[in-house]
Design a protein around this motif. Structure first.
Motif, PDB file in Angstrom:
ATOM      1  N   LEU A 150       0.838  -1.193   0.000  1.00 45.64           N
ATOM      2  CA  LEU A 150       0.000   0.000   0.000  1.00 45.64           C
ATOM      3  C   LEU A 150       0.874   1.244   0.000  1.00 45.64           C
ATOM      4  CD1 LEU A 150      -2.577  -0.937   2.804  1.00 45.64           C
ATOM      5  CD2 LEU A 150      -3.087  -0.754   0.374  1.00 45.64           C
ATOM      6  N   GLU A 151       0.304   2.350  -0.465  1.00 46.85           N
ATOM      7  CA  GLU A 151       0.991   3.619  -0.351  1.00 46.85           C
ATOM      8  C   GLU A 151       1.127   3.986   1.128  1.00 46.85           C
ATOM      9  OE1 GLU A 151      -0.216   6.546  -3.803  1.00 46.85           O
ATOM     10  OE2 GLU A 151      -1.983   5.554  -2.996  1.00 46.85           O
ATOM     11  N   PRO A 152       2.180   4.729   1.520  1.00 51.16           N
ATOM     12  CA  PRO A 152       2.343   5.108   2.921  1.00 51.16           C
ATOM     13  C   PRO A 152       1.118   5.818   3.507  1.00 51.16           C
ATOM     14  CG  PRO A 152       4.359   5.543   1.716  1.00 51.16           C
ATOM     15  CD  PRO A 152       3.337   5.119   0.695  1.00 51.16           C
ATOM     16  N   ALA A 153       0.520   6.735   2.734  1.00 57.92           N
ATOM     17  CA  ALA A 153      -0.651   7.449   3.249  1.00 57.92           C
ATOM     18  C   ALA A 153      -1.824   6.507   3.469  1.00 57.92           C
ATOM     19  CB  ALA A 153      -1.051   8.568   2.286  1.00 57.92           C
ATOM     20  N   GLN A 154      -1.972   5.504   2.597  1.00 61.55           N
ATOM     21  CA  GLN A 154      -3.057   4.538   2.759  1.00 61.55           C
ATOM     22  C   GLN A 154      -2.785   3.628   3.958  1.00 61.55           C
ATOM     23  OE1 GLN A 154      -5.796   4.771   1.011  1.00 61.55           O
ATOM     24  NE2 GLN A 154      -6.834   3.062   1.991  1.00 61.55           N
ATOM     25  N   ILE A 155      -1.515   3.279   4.157  1.00 61.83           N
ATOM     26  CA  ILE A 155      -1.157   2.497   5.341  1.00 61.83           C
ATOM     27  C   ILE A 155      -1.519   3.264   6.604  1.00 61.83           C
ATOM     28  CG2 ILE A 155       0.821   1.702   6.705  1.00 61.83           C
ATOM     29  CD1 ILE A 155       2.104   0.720   4.152  1.00 61.83           C
ATOM     30  N   TYR A 156      -1.193   4.554   6.631  1.00 60.48           N
ATOM     31  CA  TYR A 156      -1.491   5.339   7.824  1.00 60.48           C
ATOM     32  C   TYR A 156      -2.995   5.470   8.031  1.00 60.48           C
ATOM     33  CZ  TYR A 156      -0.902   8.755  11.519  1.00 60.48           C
ATOM     34  OH  TYR A 156      -0.931   9.391  12.734  1.00 60.48           O
ATOM     35  N   HIS A 157      -3.734   5.645   6.956  1.00 58.57           N
ATOM     36  CA  HIS A 157      -5.200   5.690   7.043  1.00 58.57           C
ATOM     37  C   HIS A 157      -5.740   4.403   7.663  1.00 58.57           C
ATOM     38  CE1 HIS A 157      -9.411   5.738   5.857  1.00 58.57           C
ATOM     39  NE2 HIS A 157      -9.205   4.613   5.204  1.00 58.57           N
ATOM     40  N   GLU A 158      -5.216   3.263   7.233  1.00 57.47           N
ATOM     41  CA  GLU A 158      -5.688   1.997   7.776  1.00 57.47           C
ATOM     42  C   GLU A 158      -5.230   1.813   9.226  1.00 57.47           C
ATOM     43  OE1 GLU A 158      -5.240  -1.434   5.368  1.00 57.47           O
ATOM     44  OE2 GLU A 158      -6.292  -0.544   3.660  1.00 57.47           O
ATOM     45  N   LEU A 159      -4.069   2.363   9.566  1.00 65.27           N
ATOM     46  CA  LEU A 159      -3.632   2.335  10.962  1.00 65.27           C
ATOM     47  C   LEU A 159      -4.605   3.113  11.849  1.00 65.27           C
ATOM     48  CD1 LEU A 159       0.239   2.838  10.631  1.00 65.27           C
ATOM     49  CD2 LEU A 159      -0.914   0.827  11.575  1.00 65.27           C
ATOM     50  N   LEU A 160      -5.091   4.246  11.359  1.00 64.49           N
ATOM     51  CA  LEU A 160      -6.060   5.024  12.122  1.00 64.49           C
ATOM     52  C   LEU A 160      -7.350   4.229  12.320  1.00 64.49           C
ATOM     53  CD1 LEU A 160      -5.612   8.582  10.554  1.00 64.49           C
ATOM     54  CD2 LEU A 160      -4.712   7.741  12.732  1.00 64.49           C
ATOM     55  N   ASP A 161      -7.791   3.547  11.263  1.00 63.02           N
ATOM     56  CA  ASP A 161      -8.976   2.699  11.396  1.00 63.02           C
ATOM     57  C   ASP A 161      -8.733   1.587  12.407  1.00 63.02           C
ATOM     58  OD1 ASP A 161     -10.496   4.123   9.630  1.00 63.02           O
ATOM     59  OD2 ASP A 161     -10.191   2.760   7.938  1.00 63.02           O
ATOM     60  N   HIS A 162      -7.546   0.984  12.343  1.00 63.89           N
ATOM     61  CA  HIS A 162      -7.226  -0.124  13.240  1.00 63.89           C
ATOM     62  C   HIS A 162      -7.114   0.370  14.691  1.00 63.89           C
ATOM     63  CE1 HIS A 162      -6.098  -4.226  13.973  1.00 63.89           C
ATOM     64  NE2 HIS A 162      -4.924  -3.903  14.491  1.00 63.89           N
ATOM     65  N   ARG A 163      -6.613   1.591  14.860  1.00 70.44           N
ATOM     66  CA  ARG A 163      -6.526   2.158  16.214  1.00 70.44           C
ATOM     67  C   ARG A 163      -7.916   2.345  16.809  1.00 70.44           C
ATOM     68  NH1 ARG A 163      -3.728   7.940  17.017  1.00 70.44           N
ATOM     69  NH2 ARG A 163      -5.623   8.578  15.909  1.00 70.44           N
ATOM     70  N   TRP A 164      -8.838   2.804  15.994  1.00 63.12           N
ATOM     71  CA  TRP A 164     -10.218   2.974  16.475  1.00 63.12           C
ATOM     72  C   TRP A 164     -10.806   1.622  16.870  1.00 63.12           C
ATOM     73  CZ3 TRP A 164     -14.897   0.947  15.068  1.00 63.12           C
ATOM     74  CH2 TRP A 164     -16.040   1.544  15.618  1.00 63.12           C
ATOM     75  N   TYR A 165     -10.589   0.617  16.038  1.00 69.32           N
ATOM     76  CA  TYR A 165     -11.122  -0.718  16.318  1.00 69.32           C
ATOM     77  C   TYR A 165     -10.554  -1.281  17.619  1.00 69.32           C
ATOM     78  CZ  TYR A 165     -11.618  -5.785  15.979  1.00 69.32           C
ATOM     79  OH  TYR A 165     -11.890  -7.106  16.252  1.00 69.32           O
ATOM     80  N   LEU A 166      -9.240  -1.196  17.793  1.00 66.30           N
ATOM     81  CA  LEU A 166      -8.613  -1.728  18.999  1.00 66.30           C
ATOM     82  C   LEU A 166      -9.059  -0.953  20.242  1.00 66.30           C
ATOM     83  CD1 LEU A 166      -4.935  -2.438  17.837  1.00 66.30           C
ATOM     84  CD2 LEU A 166      -6.791  -4.084  18.154  1.00 66.30           C
ATOM     85  N   SER A 167      -9.173   0.363  20.097  1.00 68.07           N
ATOM     86  CA  SER A 167      -9.576   1.183  21.240  1.00 68.07           C
ATOM     87  C   SER A 167     -10.999   0.852  21.674  1.00 68.07           C
ATOM     88  CB  SER A 167      -9.459   2.668  20.891  1.00 68.07           C
ATOM     89  OG  SER A 167      -8.117   3.018  20.598  1.00 68.07           O
ATOM     90  N   GLN A 168     -11.876   0.632  20.674  1.00 72.11           N
ATOM     91  CA  GLN A 168     -13.246   0.239  21.000  1.00 72.11           C
ATOM     92  C   GLN A 168     -13.261  -1.130  21.672  1.00 72.11           C
ATOM     93  OE1 GLN A 168     -14.907   3.350  20.577  1.00 72.11           O
ATOM     94  NE2 GLN A 168     -16.580   1.992  19.952  1.00 72.11           N
TER      95      GLN A 168
ATOM     96  N   GLN B 137     -10.818  -2.610  23.365  1.00 73.94           N
ATOM     97  CA  GLN B 137     -10.123  -2.680  24.647  1.00 73.94           C
ATOM     98  C   GLN B 137     -10.543  -1.580  25.628  1.00 73.94           C
ATOM     99  OE1 GLN B 137      -5.848  -2.968  24.049  1.00 73.94           O
ATOM    100  NE2 GLN B 137      -6.102  -4.259  22.215  1.00 73.94           N
ATOM    101  N   HIS B 138     -11.447  -0.688  25.195  1.00 71.02           N
ATOM    102  CA  HIS B 138     -11.975   0.381  26.050  1.00 71.02           C
ATOM    103  C   HIS B 138     -10.857   1.266  26.595  1.00 71.02           C
ATOM    104  CE1 HIS B 138     -15.841  -1.666  25.844  1.00 71.02           C
ATOM    105  NE2 HIS B 138     -15.244  -2.795  26.235  1.00 71.02           N
ATOM    106  N   ARG B 139      -9.894   1.585  25.732  1.00 73.85           N
ATOM    107  CA  ARG B 139      -8.819   2.500  26.104  1.00 73.85           C
ATOM    108  C   ARG B 139      -8.223   3.084  24.834  1.00 73.85           C
ATOM    109  NH1 ARG B 139      -3.354   0.320  25.839  1.00 73.85           N
ATOM    110  NH2 ARG B 139      -3.390  -1.795  24.933  1.00 73.85           N
ATOM    111  N   ASP B 140      -7.477   4.174  24.988  1.00 74.18           N
ATOM    112  CA  ASP B 140      -6.776   4.760  23.850  1.00 74.18           C
ATOM    113  C   ASP B 140      -5.497   3.963  23.615  1.00 74.18           C
ATOM    114  OD1 ASP B 140      -8.625   6.762  23.379  1.00 74.18           O
ATOM    115  OD2 ASP B 140      -7.702   8.109  24.839  1.00 74.18           O
TER     116      ASP B 140
END
Length: 428
Positions: free
Chosen positions: A357-375, A377-380
């Motif tokens: 993936l392009e770096p910007a697309q990787i970072y976009h997916e990281l943001l999505d994955h961060r939201w999923y994990l935070s939801q 695990q109930h933490r940031d």
């Protein structure tokens, strides 16, 4: 510049000497496999192949000499106008077989990395609204072309390439063979382009349904009609004249802000008042796409798609708020976000996985994955943890340059005939 060798005439702005090493004496459809680059197939009127050249991939299309030169110049002009399109590399004429038989001229373009033809984007794992998202991207492309004065003449999904742009797609013109560039298009020219697009898209989607690439319950006619609606809405937003009372001058800035939200900058406005000064009329005169991508480029130097830029800018704003730096110079905050947040996250991806993936697309997916994990695990969840989880569980499953596919390009190729009627597509 032109270089002649063995009767070849190579016309290119920056000719690569390695072009002379390719087997121009062989008809394109017979080129040896070791010369070709394996990329997913599409539909084209001409023989098209991908080849490796000096560490990159080029697309080669056999076509008549006059048409090749004309399309080469059109693509060069479109690139100067900053319209999303493939980059022309050159034209080669004077080809002959070992027996002395003349061979067709070829047009060469640069392979658009991380892009795919529409047929390769359809698989069972894709979202149900994939066709709609492709249509939205094509509508934006068509509006941008028409604003630049380009009449396409053969608008279709087949003549377009698509790249991931956050949760949407970005569309690029591939085939300019039937196009023409004018100062301004007439309403009739725009309407004809739109009607051709509607008819072609309906036919292409029905063909996908017949091949079981698209669910037969999808409304192909409705999707084709949706392109017309989306185009007309966007065209009106960018070009229509708006009238309001003299005391509502705030609406000038509101109009500019609305266009910015759509991803366009307003370079020039035509503002007039009536004789008694009670009514004001405004109409955008110069509208340029890429509002968010230009802002991100200015702040960070990152050159990304428009919706990727929108997502990254939102993350930058969140970083600014989280560090309580709203009063600091935006450029300094952006530098810290780039060096402390974005770059470490992208660098956490192993080198062998960076081609997916392009770096910007990787970072976009990281943001999505961060939201999923935070939801979950109930933490940031901190970004280093997010990146480690993403690299371990998600990114390895992505085929290179095909993040939206649930199958490999090689599998799609094997499922389609390799014939003159269905050759590789990068330019139509």
């Amino acid at each position: 510049m032109s270089v002649t060798a063995q009767r070849l005439q190579i016309t290119a702005a920056n000719p690569d000497p390695a072009l002379l090493d390719l087997p121009w004496h062989i008809p394109l459809e017979q080129w040896p496999q070791e010369t070709l680059a394996a990329l997913p197939r599409g539909i084209s009127r001409h023989i098209v192949r991908f080849a490796r050249l000096s560490g990159r991939v080029i697309a080669i299309k056999e076509i008549g000499e006059t048409v090749a030169y004309r399309e080469y110049e059109l693509l060069r002009q479109l690139r100067k106008l900053d319209v999303p399109s493939v980059e022309p590399v050159g034209v080669i004429t004077g080809r002959r077989s070992p027996e002395g038989e003349p061979l067709e001229a070829v047009l060469i373009t640069q392979h658009l990395t991380f892009s795919l033809p529409y047929r390769a984007l359809f698989s069972q794992s894709l979202r149900p609204d994939t066709a709609t998202r492709l249509i939205d991207a094509l509508a934006v492309l068509l509006v941008r072309l028409h604003l630049a004065g380009f009449y396409w003449g053969d608008v279709s999904l087949s003549n377009t390439l698509f790249r991931r742009d956050a949760e949407t797609f970005a569309a690029y013109l591939v085939d300019a063979e039937t196009g023409d560039l004018h100062d301004v298009l007439t309403p009739g020219q725009r309407s004809y382009d739109l009607e051709v697009a509607r008819v072609n898209i309906i036919g292409e989607l029905m063909d996908l349904q017949a091949g079981e690439f698209l669910d037969e319950d999808e409304d192909a006619v409705g999707i084709g009609e949706a392109l017309v609606v989306r185009y007309q809405e966007l065209w009106r937003a960018l070009t229509e004249t708006e009238s309001f009372g003299f005391g509502e001058r705030w609406r000038v800035q509101a109009r500019i802000d609305r266009l910015n939200d759509l991803g366009f900058d307003v370079g020039e406005l035509d503002i007039t008042t009536d004789l008694d000064g009670t009514t004001v009329r405004i109409q955008p005169k110069v509208v340029d796409a890429g509002h968010h991508s230009r802002r991100l480029m200015r702040l960070t130097g990152l050159d990304v798609q428009e919706n990727q830029a929108r997502r990254l800018l939102n993350d930058l704003d969140e970083f600014r708020a989280a560090t309580d730096r709203q009063a600091d110079d935006e450029a300094f905050v952006a530098h810290d976000w780039l060096t402390d947040i974005f770059e470490p996250a992208v660098r956490s991806v192993p080198r062998e996985l960076r081609g997916k993936l392009e770096p910007a697309q990787i970072y976009h997916e990281l943001l999505d994955h961060r939201w999923y994990l935070s939801q979950q695990q109930h933490r940031d969840v901190p970004m280093p943890e997010v990146a480690a989880s993403y690299v371990a569980t998600i990114l390895p499953t992505r085929p290179d340059e095909q993040s939206v596919l649930g199958t490999r390009a090689e599998d799609l190729r094997d499922g389609e005939p390799a014939s003159d009627e269905d050759p590789d597509l990068l330019l139509g």
